[in-house]
Design an enzyme around this catalytic site. Structure first.
Site, PDB file in Angstrom:
ATOM      1  CE  LYS A  38     -21.342  14.227  40.920  1.00 28.82           C
ATOM      2  NZ  LYS A  38     -21.421  15.207  39.226  1.00 28.82           N
ATOM      3  NE  ARG A 136     -21.623  20.288  35.493  1.00 26.77           N
ATOM      4  CZ  ARG A 136     -22.020  20.023  36.353  1.00 26.77           C
ATOM      5  NH1 ARG A 136     -20.994  19.893  36.936  1.00 26.77           N
ATOM      6  NH2 ARG A 136     -22.768  19.315  36.455  1.00 26.77           N
ATOM      7  CE1 TYR A 266      12.093  13.353  49.775  1.00 29.62           C
ATOM      8  CE2 TYR A 266       9.928  12.985  49.644  1.00 29.62           C
ATOM      9  CZ  TYR A 266      10.762  12.352  49.056  1.00 29.62           C
ATOM     10  OH  TYR A 266      10.785  11.674  48.933  1.00 29.62           O
ATOM     11  CG  MET A 315       3.812   9.182  46.527  1.00 29.55           C
ATOM     12  SD  MET A 315       4.304   8.236  45.492  1.00 29.55           S
ATOM     13  CE  MET A 315       5.365   9.731  44.269  1.00 29.55           C
TER      14      MET A 315
HETATM   15  C1  PLP Z   1     -26.412  17.009  37.346  1.00 29.21           C
HETATM   16  C2  PLP Z   1     -26.254  16.358  39.022  1.00 29.21           C
HETATM   17  N1  PLP Z   1     -26.954  16.227  39.833  1.00 29.21           N
HETATM   18  C3  PLP Z   1     -26.870  16.602  41.065  1.00 29.21           C
HETATM   19  C4  PLP Z   1     -25.974  16.333  42.012  1.00 29.21           C
HETATM   20  C5  PLP Z   1     -25.752  16.180  42.983  1.00 29.21           C
HETATM   21  O1  PLP Z   1     -25.188  17.634  43.491  1.00 29.21           O
HETATM   22  P1  PLP Z   1     -24.624  17.566  45.382  1.00 29.21           P
HETATM   23  O2  PLP Z   1     -23.456  16.099  45.705  1.00 29.21           O
HETATM   24  O3  PLP Z   1     -24.710  18.881  45.617  1.00 29.21           O
HETATM   25  O4  PLP Z   1     -25.866  16.705  45.938  1.00 29.21           O
HETATM   26  C6  PLP Z   1     -24.721  16.870  40.616  1.00 29.21           C
HETATM   27  C7  PLP Z   1     -23.460  16.374  41.206  1.00 29.21           C
HETATM   28  O5  PLP Z   1     -22.926  16.874  40.824  1.00 29.21           O
HETATM   29  C8  PLP Z   1     -24.755  16.600  39.598  1.00 29.21           C
HETATM   30  O6  PLP Z   1     -24.090  16.786  38.309  1.00 29.21           O
END
Ligand code: PLP
Length: 377
Positions: A38, A136, A266, A315
């Site tokens: 991700k 969460r 700056y 920047m």
């Molecule tokens: C549901 C879930 N699984 C696995 C992971 C992977 O976590 P990590 O990067 O600590 O291995 C994440 C990352 O935040 C996650 O949200």
């Protein structure tokens, strides 16, 4: 030289990703490793990392968003993909066309996803996420069985998995991980009694795998470790064999000899105590170098030496105090990674900024060119 039009770039070592994944697959034993890519592969490039991870033995991929899954499918990546939280209804058709596994936990979402799958004449793969303590997202522990029974009764859904996410696996002295595992075990035992256990029962992230807490998980959802970064300072020891994949480079774009008392950047917040060679680097906070790194002892490697950042990071540019070190336009600077015998890790920068290595690498912006290499160990 880099192969980009900029004198600032990110280098991603795909050999390091592969070596990390291969080692972690071995450590995972009978659990499958699904690489978490991700946020554009934690800033490293989702498609490139996904291919490298699959090549090195990963069995699947995890992402946060429907569009992140779609990007992988567009790149012709056919491996299983899990989206790790519920998505807006507008994304359901695309998710079903992409044949991804959806995470679900709300009663209404399950019904809505099933209805869209039915209308399209497909069967949607789902994993139920259970909130065993992180608070969460996820179905509450006491409604997990009801949600599983709901999914099982819907012919347009296929229950592929049940999972939970640890809140404190990166803090070895914290007792919550054990408690979460026990709550989750209770649900799985009940599913076993009812004959409803799905194919994949999973819990572990990087920290849990590195700490060998993965004996009861069918999948390890590993993110930060495949990038070669320890999940926390407290897990540095168990992560020591990992190779960082990302390094951040720039070339000196301007050099000045400034006298004692001169102010820099700056606000002229920094005044030189003695005369020094000041190098300018052509990258800044728009590229993901935190503006306040100058105030917390941030350093850059030039000529294999640590040189302090001087004045606020702007920047697009930042200045570095090279003292009496001879420095020339075009010299290479390393903001993250190694140069000669010195190195700066993501966790070093993170510690200065009271954050985590994840935020440092994810924060490198899209404006920075990514250069892919395969370095020898
Ligand atoms: C549901 C879930 N699984 C696995 C992971 C992977 O976590 P990590 O990067 O600590 O291995 C994440 C990352 O935040 C996650 O949200």
């Amino acid at each position: 030289m880099s192969s980009t039009n900029r004198w600032a770039w990110v280098e991603v070592d795909l050999a390091a990703i592969k070596a990390n994944v291969a080692g972690l697959v071995k450590q995972a034993g009978s659990s499958q490793l699904w690489a978490t890519v991700k946020a554009n592969g934690y800033g490293h490039g989702a498609v490139e990392v996904a291919r490298a991870a699959l090549n090195a033995g990963a069995s699947g991929l995890c992402v946060a968003l429907a569009d992140e899954a779609h990007e992988l499918r567009e790149a012709k990546i056919a491996a299983p993909i899990l989206i790790v939280s519920e998505q807006p209804e507008a994304a359901f058709e695309q998710m079903l066309h992409d044949d991804v596994a959806a995470t679900v936990y709300n009663e209404a979402t399950i019904n809505n996803y099933a209805a869209v799958a039915k209308r399209l004449g497909v069967v949607g793969k789902v994993h139920l996420k259970v909130d065993t303590g992180m608070h969460r997202v996820g179905a509450p522990v006491d409604s997990a069985i009801a949600r599983i029974e709901q999914i099982s009764a819907l012919s347009s859904l296929q229950l592929d998995g049940i999972y939970t996410h640890f809140a404190a696996a990166d803090l070895p002295s914290h007792d919550e991980t054990d408690k979460q595992q026990q709550r989750f075990d209770g649900i799985v035992a009940e599913l076993d009694r009812k004959g409803l256990r799905p194919k994949f029962v999973h819990t572990s992230n990087s920290a849990a795998l590195l700490r060998n807490l993965n004996s009861k998980t069918d999948i390890v959802r590993v993110g930060i470790a495949i990038y070669g970064i320890a999940p926390s300072n407290e897990t540095e020891d168990v992560a020591s064999r990992l190779r960082p994949a990302m390094s951040l480079h720039a070339r000196v774009s301007h050099v000045q000899r400034l006298s004692a008392g001169e102010g820099i950047s700056y606000g002229l917040r920094t005044r030189l105590e003695k005369s020094a060679n000041i190098a300018t680097l052509p990258l800044g906070y728009a590229d993901g170098v935190p503006r306040r790194l100058w105030r917390v002892g941030g350093e850059v490697l030039i000529g294999g030496k640590r040189c302090p950042i001087v004045g606020v990071v702007t920047m697009d540019q930042m200045m570095v105090n090279c003292g009496d070190l001879e420095v020339n336009i075009g010299d290479r600077a390393v903001l993250l990674g190694a140069q000669k015998s010195e190195s700066i890790s993501a966790n070093e920068i993170a510690t200065r900024l009271e954050t985590i290595g994840y935020e440092i690498v994810c924060g490198i912006s899209a404006r920075m060119p990514r250069v892919y290499v395969e370095n020898k160990a």
